[in-house]
Motif scaffolding. Structure first.
Motif, PDB file in Angstrom:
ATOM      1  N   ARG A  14      46.827 -38.342  27.887  1.00 59.31           N
ATOM      2  CA  ARG A  14      47.211 -39.552  27.144  1.00 59.31           C
ATOM      3  C   ARG A  14      47.946 -39.182  25.857  1.00 59.31           C
ATOM      4  O   ARG A  14      48.932 -39.828  25.487  1.00 59.31           O
ATOM      5  CB  ARG A  14      45.966 -40.384  26.827  1.00 59.31           C
ATOM      6  CG  ARG A  14      45.361 -41.076  28.035  1.00 59.31           C
ATOM      7  CD  ARG A  14      44.124 -41.857  27.662  1.00 59.31           C
ATOM      8  NE  ARG A  14      43.580 -42.607  28.792  1.00 59.31           N
ATOM      9  CZ  ARG A  14      42.424 -43.252  28.765  1.00 59.31           C
ATOM     10  NH1 ARG A  14      41.677 -43.247  27.659  1.00 59.31           N
ATOM     11  NH2 ARG A  14      41.998 -43.900  29.836  1.00 59.31           N
ATOM     12  N   ARG A  15      47.468 -38.169  25.199  1.00 60.31           N
ATOM     13  CA  ARG A  15      48.113 -37.727  23.964  1.00 60.31           C
ATOM     14  C   ARG A  15      49.537 -37.244  24.251  1.00 60.31           C
ATOM     15  O   ARG A  15      50.485 -37.580  23.526  1.00 60.31           O
ATOM     16  CB  ARG A  15      47.288 -36.609  23.328  1.00 60.31           C
ATOM     17  CG  ARG A  15      47.855 -36.070  22.022  1.00 60.31           C
ATOM     18  CD  ARG A  15      46.930 -35.007  21.433  1.00 60.31           C
ATOM     19  NE  ARG A  15      47.533 -34.384  20.272  1.00 60.31           N
ATOM     20  CZ  ARG A  15      47.487 -34.876  19.052  1.00 60.31           C
ATOM     21  NH1 ARG A  15      46.844 -36.011  18.817  1.00 60.31           N
ATOM     22  NH2 ARG A  15      48.062 -34.253  18.029  1.00 60.31           N
ATOM     23  N   GLU A  17      51.414 -38.103  26.782  1.00 66.94           N
ATOM     24  CA  GLU A  17      52.252 -39.235  27.182  1.00 66.94           C
ATOM     25  C   GLU A  17      52.687 -40.055  25.965  1.00 66.94           C
ATOM     26  O   GLU A  17      53.822 -40.530  25.896  1.00 66.94           O
ATOM     27  CB  GLU A  17      51.509 -40.127  28.171  1.00 66.94           C
ATOM     28  CG  GLU A  17      52.303 -41.338  28.644  1.00 66.94           C
ATOM     29  CD  GLU A  17      53.699 -40.996  29.160  1.00 66.94           C
ATOM     30  OE1 GLU A  17      54.654 -41.734  28.833  1.00 66.94           O
ATOM     31  OE2 GLU A  17      53.841 -39.983  29.887  1.00 66.94           O
ATOM     32  N   THR A  18      51.805 -40.196  24.983  1.00 69.05           N
ATOM     33  CA  THR A  18      52.184 -40.906  23.756  1.00 69.05           C
ATOM     34  C   THR A  18      53.305 -40.165  23.042  1.00 69.05           C
ATOM     35  O   THR A  18      54.279 -40.772  22.567  1.00 69.05           O
ATOM     36  CB  THR A  18      50.967 -41.039  22.814  1.00 69.05           C
ATOM     37  OG1 THR A  18      49.964 -41.821  23.461  1.00 69.05           O
ATOM     38  CG2 THR A  18      51.367 -41.722  21.517  1.00 69.05           C
ATOM     39  N   ARG A  19      53.187 -38.857  22.957  1.00 70.79           N
ATOM     40  CA  ARG A  19      54.242 -38.070  22.315  1.00 70.79           C
ATOM     41  C   ARG A  19      55.556 -38.197  23.079  1.00 70.79           C
ATOM     42  O   ARG A  19      56.621 -38.368  22.463  1.00 70.79           O
ATOM     43  CB  ARG A  19      53.837 -36.594  22.224  1.00 70.79           C
ATOM     44  CG  ARG A  19      54.805 -35.752  21.397  1.00 70.79           C
ATOM     45  CD  ARG A  19      54.410 -34.289  21.383  1.00 70.79           C
ATOM     46  NE  ARG A  19      55.160 -33.539  20.391  1.00 70.79           N
ATOM     47  CZ  ARG A  19      56.420 -33.129  20.542  1.00 70.79           C
ATOM     48  NH1 ARG A  19      57.067 -33.383  21.680  1.00 70.79           N
ATOM     49  NH2 ARG A  19      57.034 -32.463  19.573  1.00 70.79           N
ATOM     50  N   ALA A  44      57.631 -47.082  17.019  1.00 71.17           N
ATOM     51  CA  ALA A  44      56.394 -47.195  17.785  1.00 71.17           C
ATOM     52  C   ALA A  44      56.450 -48.388  18.733  1.00 71.17           C
ATOM     53  O   ALA A  44      55.981 -48.309  19.877  1.00 71.17           O
ATOM     54  CB  ALA A  44      55.204 -47.318  16.838  1.00 71.17           C
ATOM     55  N   VAL A  49      53.659 -47.925  21.748  1.00 65.59           N
ATOM     56  CA  VAL A  49      52.424 -47.255  21.334  1.00 65.59           C
ATOM     57  C   VAL A  49      52.005 -47.838  19.990  1.00 65.59           C
ATOM     58  O   VAL A  49      52.799 -48.475  19.285  1.00 65.59           O
ATOM     59  CB  VAL A  49      52.617 -45.719  21.217  1.00 65.59           C
ATOM     60  CG1 VAL A  49      53.089 -45.136  22.539  1.00 65.59           C
ATOM     61  CG2 VAL A  49      53.594 -45.370  20.093  1.00 65.59           C
ATOM     62  N   SER A  53      49.530 -44.220  15.976  1.00 66.37           N
ATOM     63  CA  SER A  53      49.678 -43.054  16.850  1.00 66.37           C
ATOM     64  C   SER A  53      50.773 -42.119  16.368  1.00 66.37           C
ATOM     65  O   SER A  53      50.754 -40.922  16.686  1.00 66.37           O
ATOM     66  CB  SER A  53      49.999 -43.503  18.281  1.00 66.37           C
ATOM     67  OG  SER A  53      48.952 -44.275  18.810  1.00 66.37           O
ATOM     68  N   HIS A  57      51.172 -37.243  15.877  1.00 69.08           N
ATOM     69  CA  HIS A  57      52.110 -36.341  16.549  1.00 69.08           C
ATOM     70  C   HIS A  57      53.206 -35.816  15.635  1.00 69.08           C
ATOM     71  O   HIS A  57      53.694 -34.700  15.834  1.00 69.08           O
ATOM     72  CB  HIS A  57      52.759 -37.065  17.739  1.00 69.08           C
ATOM     73  CG  HIS A  57      51.763 -37.532  18.755  1.00 69.08           C
ATOM     74  ND1 HIS A  57      51.299 -36.722  19.763  1.00 69.08           N
ATOM     75  CD2 HIS A  57      51.134 -38.726  18.901  1.00 69.08           C
ATOM     76  CE1 HIS A  57      50.430 -37.398  20.499  1.00 69.08           C
ATOM     77  NE2 HIS A  57      50.309 -38.607  19.998  1.00 69.08           N
TER      78      HIS A  57
END
Length: 211
Positions: A14-15, A17-19, A44, A49, A53, A57
């Motif tokens: 998940r991390r 994919e957010t990045r 964002a 996201v 978040s 990153h």
């Protein structure tokens, strides 16, 4: 986007994919307008996201946009690796690179717009296409295929010519991109030391998987 080893657990996936979503959003902004003044909230939102978040990153927007450029240029280089695998002649690799770039303005417009807007600052980067081009130049010089004396200076000439070709494709879409790339490739090969006849022949070899 360039492929990486998949994260080992759900949190890491998940991390990651957010990045990736933030980098994709930044790439889209660079390709659309080149404007890096968009707010973090807008970035964002475009990435779909949460605002908070972002700072998990990246420390700043500048860091994010730099990551987006590096990501795009590495994808560009990987595309070349896949398309041109099996070509051993460094002169043919140089020529095919120009011709493939002209076609990618149509097939990968977002990627090429990022290159157009931000590529100059990465002509001597240690990643992406620059690393691969420098390698091919060094191989060509070591084998005697190229007669230029300094690979770093030569890379400047090749990078500037390539960026000019990309600019031409977008600024003058009525110009035949394939023909322009052929002529530029031939001129570059002659600059590298090939004879006129050799440069003419090499520049017109079939592109693997395309011609």
């Amino acid at each position: 986007m360039p492929t990486q080893a998949p994260p080992s657990n759900r949190f890491e996936r998940r991390r990651a994919e957010t990045r990736r979503a933030l980098v994709r959003a930044a790439r889209q902004i660079l390709a659309d307008t080149g404007d890096t003044g968009a707010s973090i909230q807008a970035i964002a939102g475009r990435a779909d996201v949460g605002f908070g978040s972002f700072y998990n990153h990246f420390d700043s927007k500048a860091e994010l946009f730099e990551a987006a450029v590096v990501d795009a240029l590495e994808e560009f280089g990987q595309n070349f690796d896949e398309r041109l695998a099996g070509i051993d002649d460094p002169a043919e690799l140089v020529a095919a690179g120009f011709r493939l770039s002209a076609r990618m303005a149509d097939s990968h417009p977002e990627l090429m717009q990022v290159l157009r807007r931000r590529g100059l600052g990465h002509v001597h980067a240690d990643n992406g296409l620059a690393r691969r081009a420098l390698r091919d130049l060094q191989v060509g010089m070591a084998s005697g295929r190229f007669t230029t004396l300094d690979p770093t200076v030569t890379l400047s000439a090749l990078g500037g010519t390539l960026l000019s070709l990309v600019e031409l494709r977008f600024a003058r879409p009525e110009v035949d991109g394939d023909e322009a790339a052929l002529h530029l490739a031939e001129m570059v090969l002659r600059m590298l030391g090939l004879s006129a006849d050799d440069a003419h022949e090499v520049a017109r070899r079939p592109l693997p998987g395309l011609d």
